[in-house]
Design a protein around this motif. Structure first.
Motif, short mmCIF file in Angstrom:
data_model
loop_
_atom_site.label_atom_id
_atom_site.label_comp_id
_atom_site.label_asym_id
_atom_site.label_seq_id
_atom_site.Cartn_x
_atom_site.Cartn_y
_atom_site.Cartn_z
N SER A 184 -3.76 72.77 -12.35
CA SER A 184 -3.44 73.58 -13.51
C SER A 184 -3.83 72.94 -14.82
N SER B 134 -4.95 72.57 -18.34
CA SER B 134 -4.80 73.66 -19.30
C SER B 134 -5.54 73.42 -20.60
N THR C 139 -9.22 90.23 -24.87
CA THR C 139 -7.86 89.95 -24.45
C THR C 139 -6.98 91.16 -24.69
N ASP D 65 8.47 87.23 -22.92
CA ASP D 65 7.12 86.97 -22.43
C ASP D 65 6.18 88.12 -22.76
N HIS E 29 -3.60 82.25 -11.88
CA HIS E 29 -3.72 80.79 -11.86
C HIS E 29 -2.55 80.13 -11.14
N GLY F 148 3.75 75.94 -14.91
CA GLY F 148 2.72 75.58 -15.87
C GLY F 148 1.41 76.27 -15.54
N GLY F 149 0.36 75.77 -16.13
CA GLY F 149 -0.95 76.37 -15.95
C GLY F 149 -1.21 77.46 -16.98
N SER F 150 -2.42 77.96 -16.99
CA SER F 150 -2.83 78.92 -18.01
C SER F 150 -3.96 79.79 -17.48
N ARG F 151 -4.03 81.01 -17.97
CA ARG F 151 -5.16 81.87 -17.61
C ARG F 151 -6.47 81.33 -18.18
N ASN G 167 -7.28 77.97 -18.12
CA ASN G 167 -7.62 76.66 -17.57
C ASN G 167 -9.13 76.48 -17.55
N SER H 81 -2.12 86.01 -17.42
CA SER H 81 -0.90 85.22 -17.56
C SER H 81 0.22 85.96 -16.84
N LYS I 157 9.39 77.11 -15.66
CA LYS I 157 9.01 76.23 -16.76
C LYS I 157 10.26 75.56 -17.32
#
Length: 294
Positions: A11, A13, A23, A32, A57, A63-66, A68, A89, A95
């Protein structure tokens, strides 16, 4: 400590390069704001309708991100090969959690985390289907894909929708043409049937100590631990698809651990070829590769 290290592996980021992308907000849930990035080929024309990969992801639901590094690189690969790449996401419900997703995380909470991930993923899929014209996707050729926690969310969304979702009619127009799972697992592979089986790509290591390749406890927790939850990984899923005479592409790495959650860039041409043959040409292909960890 091992768990935290592996989450970092799967992940990363920090993005050191970028692409032109669009987006969109696909849902807002409490605090969120859930977004998805849509990557299109540079030469796409007005009126084109392309196949898409909807990607979730990894990161242990913490954690992690779209965005990455590897996710963005994967999206770039897809656009160069006639696909639209969509990286989403979703709610990271663990988290800041003291327990993480390990043996101190209660089984009931794990199930609910899976449930919410399934719902987020299906909401993203519903959004892109409802906006298919604007996004220029072919809704009959959406490939569901994910890594690690994302793979768990995706597999359960594809195959256990009726288990996790109370009102499935909300997603009546959502259908997946194929699936990609990198070190993922299901709560119950018996939900895979002749009616819902789709061409599925699976990558998994035999020594994965977080997500079992076969039928075993999540994180290999002892039965007396709060987090004891039996999952069924890629070996079970491939066997189920095999018996149903459905298509699959399974790469099993002997000695491999959870690093098999990483996007397998050297294998991507083979993966897209598999989907071309099984989705576009309607061939039934059952492939199992056994490799040795280097």
């Amino acid at each position: 400590m091992k768990y935290k290290i592996l989450v970092v592996i799967c992940s990363l980021s920090f993005v050191v390069f970028s692409q032109t992308k669009e987006t969109y907000i696909y849902n807002i849930k409490h605090v969120d704001t859930l977004k998805l990035d849509v990557y299109k080929p540079k030469n796409i024309k007005q009126g084109d309708s392309l196949p898409a990969v909807l990607w979730m992801h990894g990161g242990g639901f913490a954690g992690g991100s779209r965005a990455n590094i590897d996710e963005v690189k994967f999206m770039e690969y897809l656009t160069k090969n006639g696909y639209i790449g969509i990286s989403i996401s979703y709610r990271l419900l663990l988290k800041g959690s003291k327990t993480g997703f390990g043996c101190d995380c209660p089984k009931t909470f794990k199930i609910d985390v899976f449930r919410q991930a399934v719902i987020d993923y299906l909401d993203a899929a519903k959004y892109i289907v409802e906006n298919k014209t604007k996004l220029q996707i072919d809704p009959t050729k959406i490939i569901a894909g994910g890594s690690s926690a994302g793979a768990e969310g995706v597999l359960n969304a594809v195959y256990l929708k009726h288990f996790f979702v109370d009102d499935v009619s909300k997603y009546k127009n959502v259908n997946f043409a194929g699936a990609i799972s990198l070190a993922g697992a299901l709560v119950n592979a018996n939900y895979i049937s002749g009616e819902n089986a789709i061409p599925t790509v699976l990558f998994h290591g035999t020594d994965d100590n977080l997500v079992p390749i076969g039928k075993a406890p999540h994180h290999y927790c002892d039965p007396d631990r709060l987090g004891y939850l039996i999952l069924e990984g890629s070996e079970i899923i491939a066997d189920r698809l095999h018996n149903l005479k459905a298509s699959y592409y399974f790469q099993k790495t002997v000695g491999g651990k959870h690093e098999l959650c990483q996007i397998p860039f050297p294998e991507l041409d083979n993966i897209l070829d598999f989907f071309d043959k099984t989705i576009n040409k309607k061939q039934v292909i059952q492939t199992k590769y056994i490799t040795q960890k280097n």
